[in-house]
Scaffold this active site. Structure first.
Site, PDB file in Angstrom:
ATOM      1  CE  LYS A  92      58.307 -98.634   5.676  1.00  0.00           C
ATOM      2  NZ  LYS A  92      58.428 -99.371   5.197  1.00  0.00           N
ATOM      3  N   GLY A 192      44.921-106.041  -5.799  1.00  0.00           N
ATOM      4  CA  GLY A 192      45.172-104.922  -6.343  1.00  0.00           C
ATOM      5  C   GLY A 192      46.225-105.740  -7.128  1.00  0.00           C
ATOM      6  CB  VAL A 193      46.234-105.573 -10.727  1.00  0.00           C
ATOM      7  CG1 VAL A 193      45.844-106.493 -10.334  1.00  0.00           C
ATOM      8  CG2 VAL A 193      44.973-104.626 -10.941  1.00  0.00           C
ATOM      9  N   GLY A 194      48.739-103.067  -8.472  1.00  0.00           N
ATOM     10  CA  GLY A 194      48.993-102.284  -8.975  1.00  0.00           C
ATOM     11  C   GLY A 194      51.099-102.588  -8.900  1.00  0.00           C
ATOM     12  CG  HIS A 195      54.294 -99.259  -8.667  1.00  0.00           C
ATOM     13  ND1 HIS A 195      53.265 -98.689  -7.532  1.00  0.00           N
ATOM     14  CD2 HIS A 195      54.392 -99.175  -9.235  1.00  0.00           C
ATOM     15  CE1 HIS A 195      53.688 -97.744  -8.684  1.00  0.00           C
ATOM     16  NE2 HIS A 195      53.827 -97.490  -9.330  1.00  0.00           N
ATOM     17  CB  VAL A 196      53.297-105.892  -5.620  1.00  0.00           C
ATOM     18  CG1 VAL A 196      54.379-107.186  -5.599  1.00  0.00           C
ATOM     19  CG2 VAL A 196      55.010-104.863  -5.320  1.00  0.00           C
TER      20      VAL A 196
END
Ligand code: NAD
Length: 366
Positions: A92, A192-196
């Site tokens: 990373k 959390g309702v972002g991308h994933v």
């Protein structure tokens, strides 16, 4: 040889002290006066293959914090790749700076030159604060980059595949905890309702689960709740809900001393990295409370599987098929944890290390 250590390390705060505690092969500090580049590349382990992991750009409060982040995240990638059966090591990188203000084409390309100089020991991809456009800039300097746009023959946005793997892990956990992997009628909270999280809610809605969602962004909540009939709850309220499954899809560390006694679910299965604030404390506490934890680095591996597929000529179907195996792997981990009387995150770490050590032996002769 990879040694089993739980994550709460860092007794020795010196640079080499930390590198040694996390057991990294190589840590590269990259600096360029002209572009203002300050980056750290962490190569944790390359026994299984080249170290693959995203580049994060973040305004760290200190250089020590940036080093800690890159060491922790790259170590996590080693386990994620190993447990998913990929021939990849763990790496990373972090770029210190504000992604909104400090990023430029020249900075990303200069960074790409550093990646190039590692001759394939590290392959980079997107992460928080970097985009597919940045990967395009890096690609101008090196081939050791993945996560390119689909139009360029890349694998594009990994989030739908990550969501699918998380869903598979959640179903496996439901099977273990409730005797059936059907999520129909199950009360599931998604933090959390972002991308994933957004894609996950879509999959849960198709199965007629009762969905509860929270997020910082009102417009995102409105959008997801109206599309999938999900009930919006407060950001703190989510920990007190009477639900069957809690799915952390925002930040790490949400299973901690403050929240653990508030949770009423029987399953935790989400996409966030490092969900347990302290693995050696909160892993066993979840066992005591009768909450089944689906290990984060196993069930959120879909994105990595997707990027890995790009290295061999991207094939969406095969990426999904490989991600589907997370279901079986998750059940294997639950079995190992039960057999050895250990918490599931530790069982997953052990299984990953076993694979690295045994394949390391296979490769020990010419
Ligand atoms: P994202 O930034 O698109 O979504 C995260 C969402 O969480 C945002 O909408 C944000 O507003 C919300 N959020 C932040 N803090 C919150 C809080 N305290 N309470 C409620 N909501 C909050 O990120 P993503 O790509 O969807 O990733 C979600 C998580 O999954 C991250 O932890 C990420 O590291 C992990 N992950 C993502 C992928 C991937 O393919 N994108 C792969 C592996 C792991």
């Amino acid at each position: 040889m990879v040694e089993l250590k739980e994550v709460e390390l860092k007794k020795d705060k010196s640079v080499f002290g930390q590198i040694s505690e996390y057991n990294h092969e190589k840590v590269v500090f990259c600096h360029d006066h002209e572009t203002g580049l300050k980056a750290i590349i962490g190569i944790h382990n390359t026994v299984l293959g080249p170290a693959l992991g995203g580049t994060r750009m973040w305004s760290y409060a200190s250089e020590a914090e940036a080093l800690d982040d890159v060491l922790r995240l790259s170590r996590g990638m080693t386990y994620k790749a190993a447990i998913s059966g990929l021939n990849l090591g763990g790496g990373k990188a972090v770029i210190i700076g504000d992604a909104k203000k400090d990023k430029s084409e020249s900075l990303m390309r200069r960074y790409g030159r550093f990646v190039k100089n590692l001759n394939g020991a590290y392959i980079t991809a997107e992460d928080v604060g970097t985009t597919t456009k940045d990967m395009e800039y890096i690609k101008m300097e090196t081939d050791y980059v993945a996560g390119l746009p689909e139009a360029m023959g890349g694998s594009g946005d990994p989030s739908p595949v990550t969501a699918y793997g998380t869903y598979m892990g959640m179903k496996a956990a439901a099977k273990k905890a409730y005797g059936s992997d059907s999520l129909e009628g199950k009360k599931i909270s998604v933090q959390g309702v972002g991308h994933v999280g957004g894609y996950l809610v879509e999959l849960l809605a198709k199965e007629n689960a009762q969905i509860f969602i929270t997020d910082i962004y009102e417009d995102r909540l409105r959008d997801i709740s109206s599309k999938y009939k999900a009930k919006v709850v407060g950001m703190e309220e989510i920990y007190d809900l009477d639900v069957d499954i809690y799915s952390p899809c925002a930040l790490g560390g949400t299973v901690n001393d403050d929240t653990i006694n508030r949770l009423k679910c029987r399953v935790i299965a989400g996409s966030a990295n490092n969900q347990l604030r302290e693995e050696s404390v909160h892993g066993p506490e979840l066992v005591k409370k009768g909450i089944l934890y689906a290990p984060d680095f196993l069930i959120n591996a879909g994105g990595l599987i997707n990027v890995y597929s790009e290295l061999q000529g991207y094939n969406r179907e095969s990426a999904y098929a490989q991600t589907e195996r997370i279901y079986g792997y998750t059940l294997d981990i639950f079995e190992l944890a039960e057999k050895e009387g250990i918490h599931t995150q530790l069982a997953a770490t052990k299984m990953a290390e076993q694979r690295i050590n045994s394949i390391g032996k296979v490769r020990s002769t010419f």
